[in-house]
Design a protein around this motif. Structure first.
Motif, PDB file in Angstrom:
ATOM      1  N   UNK A 106     -18.707  41.060  70.007  1.00 34.55           N
ATOM      2  CA  UNK A 106     -19.370  40.274  71.272  1.00 34.55           C
ATOM      3  C   UNK A 106     -18.357  39.871  72.252  1.00 34.55           C
ATOM      4  N   UNK A 107     -18.876  39.749  73.326  1.00 41.58           N
ATOM      5  CA  UNK A 107     -17.727  39.453  74.356  1.00 41.58           C
ATOM      6  C   UNK A 107     -16.868  38.240  73.891  1.00 41.58           C
ATOM      7  N   UNK A 108     -15.721  38.577  74.636  1.00 42.05           N
ATOM      8  CA  UNK A 108     -14.552  37.234  74.408  1.00 42.05           C
ATOM      9  C   UNK A 108     -14.222  37.132  75.876  1.00 42.05           C
ATOM     10  N   UNK A 109     -14.317  36.095  76.603  1.00 37.87           N
ATOM     11  CA  UNK A 109     -13.820  36.099  78.057  1.00 37.87           C
ATOM     12  C   UNK A 109     -12.528  34.841  78.036  1.00 37.87           C
ATOM     13  N   UNK A 110     -11.546  35.209  78.754  1.00 43.22           N
ATOM     14  CA  UNK A 110     -10.474  34.440  78.894  1.00 43.22           C
ATOM     15  C   UNK A 110      -9.875  33.751  79.791  1.00 43.22           C
ATOM     16  N   UNK A 111      -9.744  32.340  79.715  1.00 38.24           N
ATOM     17  CA  UNK A 111      -9.839  31.595  80.925  1.00 38.24           C
ATOM     18  C   UNK A 111      -8.450  32.030  81.644  1.00 38.24           C
ATOM     19  N   UNK A 112      -8.232  32.104  82.851  1.00 43.00           N
ATOM     20  CA  UNK A 112      -7.106  32.512  83.452  1.00 43.00           C
ATOM     21  C   UNK A 112      -6.702  31.239  84.361  1.00 43.00           C
ATOM     22  N   UNK A 113      -6.914  31.418  85.975  1.00 43.28           N
ATOM     23  CA  UNK A 113      -6.702  29.820  86.600  1.00 43.28           C
ATOM     24  C   UNK A 113      -7.948  29.452  86.960  1.00 43.28           C
ATOM     25  N   UNK A 114      -7.908  28.006  86.499  1.00 43.09           N
ATOM     26  CA  UNK A 114      -9.079  27.268  86.605  1.00 43.09           C
ATOM     27  C   UNK A 114      -9.343  26.738  88.104  1.00 43.09           C
ATOM     28  N   UNK A 115     -10.746  26.555  88.337  1.00 42.09           N
ATOM     29  CA  UNK A 115     -11.309  26.337  89.522  1.00 42.09           C
ATOM     30  C   UNK A 115     -11.029  25.093  90.240  1.00 42.09           C
ATOM     31  N   UNK A 116     -10.505  24.008  89.458  1.00 45.90           N
ATOM     32  CA  UNK A 116     -10.552  22.743  90.018  1.00 45.90           C
ATOM     33  C   UNK A 116      -9.028  22.706  90.574  1.00 45.90           C
ATOM     34  N   UNK A 117      -8.888  21.738  91.710  1.00 44.54           N
ATOM     35  CA  UNK A 117      -7.593  21.479  92.014  1.00 44.54           C
ATOM     36  C   UNK A 117      -6.485  21.491  91.216  1.00 44.54           C
ATOM     37  N   UNK A 118      -6.504  20.981  89.976  1.00 44.99           N
ATOM     38  CA  UNK A 118      -5.656  20.927  89.125  1.00 44.99           C
ATOM     39  C   UNK A 118      -5.317  22.231  88.380  1.00 44.99           C
ATOM     40  N   UNK A 119      -6.333  22.963  88.432  1.00 43.40           N
ATOM     41  CA  UNK A 119      -5.878  24.587  87.904  1.00 43.40           C
ATOM     42  C   UNK A 119      -4.681  24.868  88.562  1.00 43.40           C
TER      43      UNK A 119
END
Ligand code: O7E
Length: 215
Positions: A106-119
């Motif tokens: 199954x697909x595994x998606x990995x968070x890189x840079x988050x979209x909110x300002x704190x990202x």
């Protein structure tokens, strides 16, 4: 996961009948539905199975633990019908490799840079490293911010073979077209669809906007 409209619904609606209604309205338009803790905590984990009968379900638990715990969470998600999961990268290579193994194709998606300002405070500093590690560990794709489309391009360069899913369109200020033109393969949209008075029309407009880019 199919690649048709390139639109993924983030169904963070906690009113369960409303959430089901929204999905019924848009499931002919979207390529997948992403669910996160708000809906799971409101509806219970059986909602994964219910939704999986209508669309591909990506479980966005942002898994971030030791390898054994990661495996247990992913096995339960898959058992309930998840076709993909979203995991954090900062836990390191051993955790990420275990996630890919536990997902069993199954697909595994990995968070890189988050979209909110704190990202930008922490995740942005390591986003390219996270992307390269995700590729090395056999992940299917990355999460990169539609709010900073120029960063999508950079992150994609670090892992050219991986899919890019971009949240941050609409309510967070990002544009679907800009995200796709900078390398996003899919956009993830929540409030602009499920919070709309006409979710079907909102989803169709986004799908049309992406289609007009002519793939
Ligand atoms: O702003 P919305 O309402 O369009 O919802 C965006 C969704 O994407 C929401 O579920 C949020 O938790 C998620 N998200 C981000 O908004 N930014 C990120 O950096 C990462 C995520 C996320 O879900 O990670 C996996 C996509």
């Amino acid at each position: 996961m199919k690649m048709d409209s390139r639109l993924i619904l983030a169904l963070d609606e906690t009113d369960v009948p409303k959430a089901l209604h929204v999905l019924d309205e848009v499931c002919g338009i979207i390529d997948a539905v992403k669910i996160n803790w708000p809906l799971i905590l409101s509806a219970g984990p059986e909602i994964i199975t219910t939704l999986s009968q209508k669309a591909d379900v990506i479980c966005d638990f942002k898994i971030a633990d030791i390898p054994n715990t990661d495996r247990l969470i992913i096995e339960q998600s898959v058992k309930r019908g998840a076709s993909g999961v979203i995991v954090h990268a900062f836990t390191g290579t051993d955790s990420l490799k275990e996630c890919v193994s536990a997902a069993g194709g199954r697909d595994v998606f990995v968070v890189t840079e988050m979209s909110h300002p704190g990202g930008q405070e922490f995740t942005a500093k390591h986003a390219e490293e996270f992307a390269a590690m995700a590729a090395e560990c056999g992940a299917s794709g990355l999460i990169a911010p539609a709010t900073r489309p120029e960063r999508i391009k950079k992150i994609k360069e670090s892992a050219p073979g991986l899919l890019i899913l971009s949240p941050g369109v609409g309510a967070q200020g990002g544009s679907a077209s800009n995200a796709v033109l900078n390398g996003a393969d899919y956009v993830i949209v929540g409030r602009s669809i499920y919070g709309s008075s006409d979710p079907k029309d909102a989803a169709q407009k986004l799908a049309d906007e992406i289609k007009a880019l002519r793939f």
